[in-house]
Design a protein around this motif. Structure first.
Motif, PDB file in Angstrom:
ATOM      1  N   GLY A 130      35.015  47.995  46.700  1.00 14.94           N
ATOM      2  CA  GLY A 130      35.281  49.386  47.051  1.00 14.94           C
ATOM      3  C   GLY A 130      36.498  49.600  47.931  1.00 14.94           C
ATOM      4  O   GLY A 130      36.576  50.585  48.643  1.00 14.94           O
ATOM      5  N   GLU A 131      37.453  48.670  47.918  1.00 13.49           N
ATOM      6  CA  GLU A 131      38.672  48.910  48.684  1.00 13.49           C
ATOM      7  C   GLU A 131      39.813  49.093  47.695  1.00 13.49           C
ATOM      8  O   GLU A 131      39.783  48.578  46.582  1.00 13.49           O
ATOM      9  CB  GLU A 131      38.935  47.743  49.642  1.00 13.49           C
ATOM     10  N   THR A 132      40.833  49.822  48.121  1.00 12.15           N
ATOM     11  CA  THR A 132      41.925  50.125  47.199  1.00 12.15           C
ATOM     12  C   THR A 132      42.686  48.851  46.858  1.00 12.15           C
ATOM     13  O   THR A 132      42.672  47.875  47.618  1.00 12.15           O
ATOM     14  CB  THR A 132      42.922  51.114  47.837  1.00 12.15           C
ATOM     15  N   ILE A 199      29.978  38.712  50.594  1.00 13.20           N
ATOM     16  CA  ILE A 199      30.714  39.706  49.807  1.00 13.20           C
ATOM     17  C   ILE A 199      30.892  40.938  50.674  1.00 13.20           C
ATOM     18  O   ILE A 199      29.928  41.477  51.206  1.00 13.20           O
ATOM     19  CB  ILE A 199      29.933  40.054  48.521  1.00 13.20           C
ATOM     20  N   ARG A 200      32.138  41.332  50.867  1.00 11.95           N
ATOM     21  CA  ARG A 200      32.404  42.499  51.704  1.00 11.95           C
ATOM     22  C   ARG A 200      32.056  43.750  50.910  1.00 11.95           C
ATOM     23  O   ARG A 200      32.629  44.014  49.857  1.00 11.95           O
ATOM     24  CB  ARG A 200      33.876  42.504  52.110  1.00 11.95           C
ATOM     25  N   GLU A 201      31.095  44.491  51.444  1.00 14.35           N
ATOM     26  CA  GLU A 201      30.578  45.656  50.724  1.00 14.35           C
ATOM     27  C   GLU A 201      31.510  46.850  50.854  1.00 14.35           C
ATOM     28  O   GLU A 201      32.453  46.836  51.635  1.00 14.35           O
ATOM     29  CB  GLU A 201      29.205  46.040  51.298  1.00 14.35           C
ATOM     30  N   GLU A 202      31.158  47.896  50.102  1.00 16.91           N
ATOM     31  CA  GLU A 202      31.882  49.151  50.269  1.00 16.91           C
ATOM     32  C   GLU A 202      31.511  49.771  51.594  1.00 16.91           C
ATOM     33  O   GLU A 202      30.430  49.514  52.110  1.00 16.91           O
ATOM     34  CB  GLU A 202      31.432  50.126  49.178  1.00 16.91           C
ATOM     35  N   ARG A 203      32.369  50.601  52.116  1.00 18.64           N
ATOM     36  CA  ARG A 203      32.045  51.356  53.305  1.00 18.64           C
ATOM     37  C   ARG A 203      30.800  52.200  53.040  1.00 18.64           C
ATOM     38  O   ARG A 203      30.706  52.821  51.980  1.00 18.64           O
ATOM     39  CB  ARG A 203      33.217  52.288  53.604  1.00 18.64           C
ATOM     40  N   PHE A 204      29.851  52.245  53.965  1.00 20.63           N
ATOM     41  CA  PHE A 204      28.628  53.021  53.771  1.00 20.63           C
ATOM     42  C   PHE A 204      28.964  54.508  53.625  1.00 20.63           C
ATOM     43  O   PHE A 204      28.431  55.206  52.773  1.00 20.63           O
ATOM     44  CB  PHE A 204      27.674  52.779  54.943  1.00 20.63           C
ATOM     45  N   LYS A 213      49.812  52.760  59.679  1.00 17.66           N
ATOM     46  CA  LYS A 213      50.523  52.469  60.925  1.00 17.66           C
ATOM     47  C   LYS A 213      49.763  51.412  61.741  1.00 17.66           C
ATOM     48  O   LYS A 213      50.348  50.468  62.269  1.00 17.66           O
ATOM     49  CB  LYS A 213      50.632  53.777  61.721  1.00 17.66           C
ATOM     50  N   LYS A 214      48.421  51.583  61.810  1.00 16.69           N
ATOM     51  CA  LYS A 214      47.610  50.619  62.566  1.00 16.69           C
ATOM     52  C   LYS A 214      47.656  49.249  61.904  1.00 16.69           C
ATOM     53  O   LYS A 214      47.695  48.217  62.575  1.00 16.69           O
ATOM     54  CB  LYS A 214      46.168  51.097  62.657  1.00 16.69           C
ATOM     55  N   MET A 215      47.657  49.241  60.559  1.00 14.84           N
ATOM     56  CA  MET A 215      47.690  47.961  59.853  1.00 14.84           C
ATOM     57  C   MET A 215      49.016  47.249  60.128  1.00 14.84           C
ATOM     58  O   MET A 215      49.058  46.018  60.301  1.00 14.84           O
ATOM     59  CB  MET A 215      47.537  48.183  58.340  1.00 14.84           C
TER      60      MET A 215
END
Ligand code: UDP
Ligand code: MG
Length: 322
Positions: A130-132, A199-204, A213-215
């Motif tokens: 669920g990440e771009t 497994i990194r899940e989607e954001r709830f 900018k933060k990244m």
């Protein structure tokens, strides 16, 4: 509950997480209760502007296991983690995101590895859901570039979701730097480390709180904290261009003085000048990144400002004001 009785501290950084905080709290609590260990949950409200603080306060007032630190403004994820660690009393300290992308159930495996004698147990993301595409691609490139740039063994595809032993936490607290890349500092410290895959899940719910900018600030912090390679690349670029220009000059002089070839081509000269100027600016920029950070460190400001603490009977000593 007396601090020394606590076995596990769980740190949850929160920045505008009103949509996830309740669910996150319930799931983390269910998992940790299941282990039967004495625990505390430390919410760190990183200057949220929504209802996060109010909701966290409510949870904190109804559950003596929960503590809340509230920053006076948004200081960033890494500072929220740092504040949590400064205030944690557990023999093991676990950092987990609030958005349930790091499944709380993995904590059980982490504790097992800790009991097997590991000092650091990091979560290794074998898949990100669920990440771009942009987020996944930039993250993947970032971890690999960082790996090539530094001699410190920072495992790829690991986030801040990890367990650290009390001993590691104490050493981490003694590292004063401001531009903090916490997971890198933990790797730098050494100790016995292992990973558990998840497994990194989607954001709830809600959206990522890491803006572009933060990244960019985060990755620049990581690279400058653990590598001088960009400075070396700058020197290499400068040297290469200087040598090439020198050779070119000799050729031109030779043609002008010893042959009858006419030298022209203003456009070529302009292009060469622009290239040189561009390179000089890049090099200055790279040096500036380091100087800016030296300046930050030299100011000696506190890492974060806590405006409110909940759930602490006796206010523990605040490292931020050292
Ligand atoms: N976070 C924070 N301060 C910030 C940005 C994020 O405390 O300035 C918290 C956020 O609430 C979450 C965690 O850090 O608990 C990870 O952030 P997020 O899920 O937005 O990042 P992503 O998973 O998209 O990289
Ligand atoms: Mg997230």
């Amino acid at each position: 509950m007396a601090g020394q009785d606590i076995q596990i501290s769980i740190i949850v950084p929160l920045f505008n997480e009103e949509q996830v905080i309740q669910e996150s709290y319930e799931r983390i609590k269910r998992v940790i209760e299941h282990t039967g260990k004495a625990y505390e949950i430390i919410f760190v409200n990183d200057g949220s502007t929504d209802k996060t603080e109010e909701l966290a306060n409510k949870i904190c007032n109804n559950d003596s296991h929960v503590k809340l630190l509230s920053f006076s403004r948004n200081f960033g994820h890494q500072m929220a983690i740092t504040a949590g660690m400064d205030h944690a009393c557990g023999m093991a300290v676990i950092v987990i995101d609030a958005d349930l992308q790091d499944p709380p159930e993995v904590i059980i495996e982490m504790i097992k590895e800790w009991e097997n004698g590991y000092d650091v147990v990091y979560g290794k993301r074998i898949k990100r859901k669920g990440e771009t595409f942009f987020k996944k691609a930039t993250a993947s490139i970032f971890y690999r570039v960082l790996k090539h740039m530094t001699d410190v063994e920072i495992p790829v595809d690991t986030g801040d979701f990890r367990l650290i032993d009390r001993n590691v936490c104490n050493y981490l607290k003694s590292l004063p730097e401001r531009n903090r890349y916490v997971r890198g500092l933990i790797s730098w410290l050494g100790f016995k480390q292992t990973g558990v895959e998840f497994i990194r899940e989607e954001r709830f719910a809600g959206e990522t709180k890491y803006s572009l900018k933060k990244m960019m600030k985060f990755s620049a912090d990581a690279i400058t904290s653990f590598s001088y390679k960009p400075l070396k690349i700058a020197t290499f670029l400068g040297t290469t261009v200087s040598i090439l220009s020198f050779v070119y000059l000799i050729i031109i002089l030779y043609k002008k003085l010893l042959t009858h070839i006419t030298i022209s081509g203003e456009s070529f000269i302009i292009a060469a000048c622009l290239l040189m100027n561009g390179l000089v600016l890049i090099v200055l920029g790279i040096i500036g990144e380091y100087i800016g950070r030296i300046y930050d460190e030299s100011k000696g400001r506190p890492l974060y400002i806590i405006k409110d603490k909940e759930g602490y009977d006796n206010v523990t000593e605040d490292k931020s004001n050292d």
